[in-house]
Design an enzyme around this catalytic site. Structure first.
Site, PDB file in Angstrom:
ATOM      1  N   THR A   1       0.833  -1.211   0.000  1.00  0.00           N
ATOM      2  CA  THR A   1       0.000   0.000   0.000  1.00  0.00           C
ATOM      3  C   THR A   1       0.870   1.264   0.000  1.00  0.00           C
ATOM      4  OG1 THR A   1      -1.590  -1.254   1.267  1.00  0.00           O
ATOM      5  CG2 THR A   1      -1.925   1.107   1.206  1.00  0.00           C
TER       6      THR A   1
ATOM      7  N   GLU B   1      10.663   9.194   9.147  1.00  0.00           N
ATOM      8  CA  GLU B   1       9.526  10.074   9.496  1.00  0.00           C
ATOM      9  C   GLU B   1       8.202   9.325   9.522  1.00  0.00           C
ATOM     10  OE1 GLU B   1       7.793  12.537  11.036  1.00  0.00           O
ATOM     11  OE2 GLU B   1       9.436  13.766  10.323  1.00  0.00           O
TER      12      GLU B   1
ATOM     13  N   VAL C   1       6.256   6.986  12.748  1.00  0.00           N
ATOM     14  CA  VAL C   1       5.375   7.444  13.841  1.00  0.00           C
ATOM     15  C   VAL C   1       4.451   8.532  13.313  1.00  0.00           C
ATOM     16  CG1 VAL C   1       5.259   8.392  16.181  1.00  0.00           C
ATOM     17  CG2 VAL C   1       7.281   7.100  15.489  1.00  0.00           C
TER      18      VAL C   1
ATOM     19  N   GLY D   1       2.184   8.615  10.922  1.00  0.00           N
ATOM     20  CA  GLY D   1       1.849   8.698   9.492  1.00  0.00           C
ATOM     21  C   GLY D   1       2.350   9.988   8.862  1.00  0.00           C
TER      22      GLY D   1
ATOM     23  N   ILE E   1       2.083  13.031   9.929  1.00  0.00           N
ATOM     24  CA  ILE E   1       2.443  14.125  10.852  1.00  0.00           C
ATOM     25  C   ILE E   1       3.973  14.215  10.919  1.00  0.00           C
ATOM     26  CG2 ILE E   1       2.240  15.011  13.210  1.00  0.00           C
ATOM     27  CD1 ILE E   1      -0.150  13.099  13.594  1.00  0.00           C
TER      28      ILE E   1
ATOM     29  N   GLU F   1      -6.606  -4.771  11.265  1.00  0.00           N
ATOM     30  CA  GLU F   1      -6.175  -5.981  10.563  1.00  0.00           C
ATOM     31  C   GLU F   1      -7.102  -7.137  10.961  1.00  0.00           C
ATOM     32  OE1 GLU F   1      -3.241  -6.132   8.771  1.00  0.00           O
ATOM     33  OE2 GLU F   1      -2.537  -4.110   9.259  1.00  0.00           O
TER      34      GLU F   1
ATOM     35  N   ASP G   1       1.935  -1.809  18.951  1.00  0.00           N
ATOM     36  CA  ASP G   1       2.316  -0.820  17.936  1.00  0.00           C
ATOM     37  C   ASP G   1       2.637   0.531  18.608  1.00  0.00           C
ATOM     38  OD1 ASP G   1       2.163   0.163  14.968  1.00  0.00           O
ATOM     39  OD2 ASP G   1       0.801   1.501  16.042  1.00  0.00           O
TER      40      ASP G   1
ATOM     41  N   LYS H   1       6.239   2.826  18.679  1.00  0.00           N
ATOM     42  CA  LYS H   1       6.321   4.249  18.328  1.00  0.00           C
ATOM     43  C   LYS H   1       6.850   5.066  19.502  1.00  0.00           C
ATOM     44  CE  LYS H   1       2.722   3.700  14.845  1.00  0.00           C
ATOM     45  NZ  LYS H   1       1.276   3.601  14.618  1.00  0.00           N
TER      46      LYS H   1
HETATM   47  N1  HSE Z   1      -1.789   0.134  12.656  1.00  0.00           N
HETATM   48  C1  HSE Z   1      -1.277   1.457  12.736  1.00  0.00           C
HETATM   49  C2  HSE Z   1      -2.376   2.386  13.237  1.00  0.00           C
HETATM   50  C3  HSE Z   1      -0.777   1.876  11.384  1.00  0.00           C
HETATM   51  O1  HSE Z   1      -3.529   1.967  13.339  1.00  0.00           O
HETATM   52  O2  HSE Z   1      -2.094   3.516  13.567  1.00  0.00           O
HETATM   53  C4  HSE Z   1       0.268   2.937  11.394  1.00  0.00           C
HETATM   54  O3  HSE Z   1       1.412   2.589  12.093  1.00  0.00           O
END
Ligand code: HSE
Length: 430
Positions: free
Chosen positions: A13, A129, A132, A134, A136, A190, A201, A205
């Site tokens: 993606t 970048e 963390v 996306g 931003i 997911e 996750d 970050k």
């Molecule tokens: N699974 C992550 C989220 C994707 O929902 O923020 C981006 O790291």
């Protein structure tokens, strides 16, 4: 105009977004920044992915080696995700003299020190970048924009999936399972949602943010972690009635020579700016000794915002800016100081406590007696009218108290005859 050749590995993606932007908008980008980025090669193990977008003949390959061994390619863009073979690909690219751009937070949280050390040894940089927040620009904000500051705290919503689920629970009163199923149907969660809903996750970050903010090497497994998979609708409703909103926060705070690092569902006053961050959006607050409080907000995931961040890194490397900061910043240097992480029991904050009790006189006195003995001061008491037989919920908000005392008090309270279920604890910030 100077041309810098780049190679992309992973046409998923994000890879497709990056390839599309560079192939379709490469000319305008070159005019804007003064350097042309040529995507010389795009690699993906799945040959069918070649059909994802039109590209010049000879660009697509199924072998990552054709990117990381090509002497003309200066920038390797790793977008396959996961730990292996991403780690080996990044190491080989660095050893072969390429700068690396990656969005892979799990990789950096797990092998960051080894990868950074290898990069420095070969005088190459790793830019991340997109790992963390996306789209931003939180990494460059901390690294460049806030460089004058000693960062005192960094905290925020860094996972869009869990924020979407919590928002559905809060605004539409949907139970967790239903909100999760909806997030999966909409493509936000997911099929196996573990990494997001367990808070894993967010710990990845936070480890990356803590390195930049506090100059320390963080083992993400040492970060205290509670996900949203055990959040009840009642938590959200009871908190709402008291003027609080529940969010999954990643929290980093400087505490003398140590750092507090924790990821858990957190109650914030409705007036806090993070309480208004809804759906898949992310927002991160950084507090510096000179700049004061700041908040960066935007889309934390998805093809377009993440592409925006990856391409910003590629431009930064192509211009030579990334190298200057990466090669000089102390947080990437060999043997960065390992973080001294404050034990969760030594954290002090305010608490929301819910007890399931027999609804009869004297119950509140028994509970407050235990809290009093532990020197935990009560700030508010509510008994939501939600009876089950002769059982009733009892909600208390405390003043700041050490977690150790609160846990000890709850162990004692859970043994009282009038208490009929395991007590609920949520932490409060802001
Ligand atoms: N699974 C992550 C989220 C994707 O929902 O923020 C981006 O790291």
């Amino acid at each position: 105009m100077r041309t810098v050749k780049a190679g992309l590995i992973g046409l998923g993606t994000i890879g497709t977004g990056v390839a599309r932007l560079l192939l379709e908008e490469g000319d305008s980008l070159a005019r804007k920044v003064g350097v042309r980025i040529e995507l010389k090669r795009i690699a993906d193990v799945n040959p069918a992915r070649r059909r994802a977008l039109p590209m010049p003949a000879g660009v697509f390959t199924t072998s990552a080696d054709r990117v990381i061994t090509d002497p003309e390619i200066e920038i390797a863009i790793e977008l396959i995700g996961g730990l292996h073979p991403a780690k080996e690909i990044v190491l080989t690219a660095l050893r072969n003299g390429k700068h690396v751009v990656t969005a892979n937070k799990a990789l950096l949280a797990t092998y960051g020190s080894e990868l950074f050390e290898t990069a420095l040894k070969h005088q190459r940089c790793i830019s991340f970048e997109a790992s963390v927040g996306g789209g931003i620009p939180i990494i460059s904000a901390i690294r460049d924009g806030f460089v004058a500051n000693k960062i005192e705290s960094v905290f925020g919503i860094v996972n869009g999936t869990t924020n979407y689920i919590l928002t559905q629970m809060t605004l539409a009163n949907k139970p967790y399972e239903q909100a999760l199923a909806e997030a999966q149907r909409n493509g936000y969660a997911e099929r196996d949602p573990h990494a997001d809903v367990s808070g894993l996750d967010s710990t990845h970050k936070l480890a990356i943010l803590a390195r930049l903010c506090f100059d320390v090497d963080v083992d993400y497994t040492k970060i205290y972690r509670e996900g949203i998979d055990h959040v009840f609708l009642e938590d959200i409703q009871d908190a709402k009635s008291l003027g609080y909103t529940l969010k999954l926060l990643a929290i980093g705070k400087k505490r003398g020579g140590a750092v507090e690092l924790r990821v858990h569902p957190t109650l914030l006053p409705d007036t806090h700016p993070l309480s208004a961050v809804s759906g898949v959006f992310n927002a991160i607050c950084v507090n510096g000794n000179w700049v004061g409080e700041t908040m960066l907000y935007g889309r934390g995931a998805g093809q377009q915002p993440t592409t925006s961040a990856v391409v910003a890194d590629i431009v930064d490397v192509a211009l030579g800016r990334a190298q200057a900061t990466f090669l000089n910043a102390r947080c990437f240097r060999r043997k960065a100081r390992p973080a001294k992480v404050v034990d969760m029991e030594d954290v002090t904050c305010r608490y929301f406590l819910r007890f399931t009790v027999v609804d009869k006189p004297g119950v509140l006195a028994q509970i407050s007696g235990v809290l009093g003995k532990e020197m935990i001061s009560i700030a508010a008491v509510v008994q939501p009218e939600r009876f089950e037989g002769n059982l009733a919920p009892l909600v208390l908000m405390t003043h700041p108290a050490p977690e150790r005392s609160v846990r000890r008090a709850l162990r004692k309270i859970d043994k009282l005859k009038v208490v009929r279920a395991k007590s609920r604890l949520l932490r409060v910030e802001g």
